[in-house]
Design a protein around this motif. Structure first.
Motif, short mmCIF file in Angstrom:
data_model
loop_
_atom_site.label_atom_id
_atom_site.label_comp_id
_atom_site.label_asym_id
_atom_site.label_seq_id
_atom_site.Cartn_x
_atom_site.Cartn_y
_atom_site.Cartn_z
N PRO A 74 17.94 49.19 38.06
CA PRO A 74 18.33 48.07 38.91
C PRO A 74 18.41 46.75 38.15
O PRO A 74 17.51 46.40 37.39
N ILE A 75 19.51 46.04 38.38
CA ILE A 75 19.69 44.68 37.88
C ILE A 75 19.84 43.77 39.09
O ILE A 75 20.73 43.99 39.92
N ILE A 76 18.99 42.77 39.18
CA ILE A 76 18.93 41.90 40.35
C ILE A 76 19.21 40.47 39.93
O ILE A 76 18.50 39.92 39.08
N SER A 77 20.25 39.88 40.50
CA SER A 77 20.56 38.48 40.17
C SER A 77 20.33 37.60 41.39
O SER A 77 20.63 38.01 42.52
N PHE A 78 19.79 36.42 41.15
CA PHE A 78 19.66 35.41 42.19
C PHE A 78 20.67 34.31 41.93
O PHE A 78 20.83 33.86 40.79
N LEU A 99 30.33 43.77 36.98
CA LEU A 99 30.68 43.62 38.40
C LEU A 99 32.16 43.87 38.66
O LEU A 99 32.62 43.69 39.79
N ASN A 100 32.89 44.25 37.65
CA ASN A 100 34.32 44.52 37.85
C ASN A 100 34.54 45.59 38.91
O ASN A 100 33.91 46.66 38.87
N HIS A 101 35.41 45.28 39.87
CA HIS A 101 35.75 46.19 40.97
C HIS A 101 34.54 46.50 41.85
O HIS A 101 34.52 47.54 42.54
N CYS A 102 33.55 45.63 41.83
CA CYS A 102 32.37 45.78 42.68
C CYS A 102 32.23 44.55 43.59
O CYS A 102 32.72 43.47 43.28
N LYS A 103 31.53 44.73 44.69
CA LYS A 103 31.22 43.62 45.57
C LYS A 103 30.11 42.78 44.96
O LYS A 103 29.14 43.32 44.42
N VAL A 124 36.27 40.92 40.10
CA VAL A 124 35.11 41.13 40.97
C VAL A 124 35.53 40.93 42.42
O VAL A 124 36.27 39.99 42.74
N GLU A 125 35.07 41.79 43.30
CA GLU A 125 35.36 41.66 44.73
C GLU A 125 34.34 40.71 45.35
O GLU A 125 33.29 41.12 45.83
N TYR A 126 34.68 39.42 45.32
CA TYR A 126 33.74 38.42 45.81
C TYR A 126 33.60 38.51 47.33
O TYR A 126 34.58 38.65 48.06
N VAL A 127 32.35 38.42 47.80
CA VAL A 127 32.06 38.50 49.23
C VAL A 127 31.36 37.22 49.66
O VAL A 127 30.34 36.84 49.08
N GLN A 138 25.69 47.16 44.97
CA GLN A 138 26.63 48.20 44.59
C GLN A 138 26.34 48.64 43.16
O GLN A 138 26.08 47.83 42.28
N ASP A 139 26.36 49.96 42.96
CA ASP A 139 26.13 50.54 41.63
C ASP A 139 24.83 50.05 41.00
O ASP A 139 24.78 49.74 39.81
N ASN A 140 23.80 49.96 41.80
CA ASN A 140 22.46 49.57 41.35
C ASN A 140 22.39 48.14 40.84
O ASN A 140 21.47 47.77 40.10
N VAL A 141 23.38 47.33 41.22
CA VAL A 141 23.37 45.91 40.89
C VAL A 141 23.30 45.11 42.19
O VAL A 141 24.10 45.33 43.10
N TRP A 142 22.34 44.20 42.25
CA TRP A 142 22.14 43.37 43.43
C TRP A 142 22.45 41.92 43.08
O TRP A 142 22.07 41.43 42.01
#
Length: 312
Positions: free
Chosen positions: A98-102, A115-119, A137-140, A148-152
């Motif tokens: 897991p990689i978690i960004s604030f 994050l390419n092609h990820c939310k 990147v699919e910005y939300v 997504q893909d173990n990235v928060w």
């Protein structure tokens, strides 16, 4: 016990760093198997924070022995990265850890192409810059965090706490996450699946809505309709719909369904019920409606959710 690396660089974001340390690093006397945290840097041992405070941080060159990586924030302007840092984070990601960004921490992950092609999301004030720099990147927007893909990725500063509580909930269960949220004096109920919409933001000036929302949450196991909420708020249905969406950010029906799903998640974590009984317990009129809304807000079916998170 999971070993957590909290990675910082100048300028160190003090609030987001405080969120990470408060949830993941502060010793919990009643939780002997809590996380083990290290505050680390690839940029030297003496760093300055965004508020001018100087921090002594251990400088490292390797991340792979850690289980979780937290990035409390990152420069939105500096495009230069140390090769050793980039290689370590990419390798960490390849191990599916897991990689978690604030907040602005998403800029570092996105710059590495993870994050390419990820939310993904970040603070709203960086949204335009983020989308310009990282078009793949699919910005939300309008979310608290993405997964997504173990990235928060969490949105603005305070959303770091919402994301942290969700990580705790997945690692230790709903009850312990609630305990941590209560100690922090924050709501434990703004978490969800991959689309983390704010569930019940109630401005103080709308005290009528605050009372109505509390009333509705206590009656979720009944066939409650939006007309019932409008009546409780002493408003016409048309006026209630308009003012509710303006204040809360979603329609009354969407909010009501989201609360029913939140209650269903809590039940699924602690009890085995037939889908018909679960639908009735949370106020959905049938199992089709339950499954549709559960998948909409959580991203998986109720049965899949229970397989992952049942703590009984």
């Amino acid at each position: 016990m999971q070993h957590v690396a909290i990675l910082v660089s100048e300028p160190v974001p003090m609030f987001e760093l405080g969120c990470a340390l408060e949830v993941f690093s502060l010793p919990k006397k009643d939780r002997p198997y809590w996380y083990k945290c290290d505050l680390v840097s690839f940029d030297g041992s003496r760093l300055t924070s965004s508020t001018g405070v100087t921090l002594e941080v251990p400088e490292i060159s390797e991340l792979l022995h850690y289980d979780i990586l937290i990035i409390p924030g990152w420069s939105t302007q500096n495009n230069k990265l140390k090769l050793s840092l980039a290689e370590q984070i990419v390798a960490f990601h390849s191990l599916n850890k897991p990689i978690i960004s604030f907040c602005s921490g998403a800029f570092l992950i996105a710059q590495l192409g993870l994050l390419n092609h990820c939310k993904a999301t970040t603070h709203w004030r960086y949204a335009e810059l983020f989308q310009q720099r990282f078009p793949l990147v699919e910005y939300v927007d309008n979310v608290l965090y993405t997964h997504q893909d173990n990235v928060w990725c969490s949105a603005g500063s305070a959303a770091a706490l919402d994301l942290s509580i969700e990580i705790v909930r997945q690692d230790f269960g709903h009850e312990i996450a609630n305990d941590i949220a209560r100690r922090l004096v924050i709501s434990p109920h703004r978490s969800g699946g991959q689309a983390q919409f704010v569930e019940t933001p109630v401005p103080a000036k709308h005290q009528r809505f605050s009372k109505t929302l509390d009333w509705a949450i206590n009656k979720l196991n009944s066939p409650l309709l939006v007309d019932d909420l409008a009546k409780h708020a002493s408003m016409s249905r048309r006026s209630f719909d308009r003012h509710f969406k303006s204040s809360v950010g979603m329609s009354p029906k969407e909010w009501l369904n989201q609360q029913r799903v939140r209650l269903a998640r809590q039940i699924l974590e602690s009890d085995h019920l037939a889908m018909e009984e679960l639908a009735a317990r949370v106020g959905f009129d049938n199992t089709v409606t339950l499954r549709f809304n559960f998948h909409k807000f959580v991203g998986i079916s109720p049965s899949e959710y229970q397989q992952q998170f049942f703590k009984g």
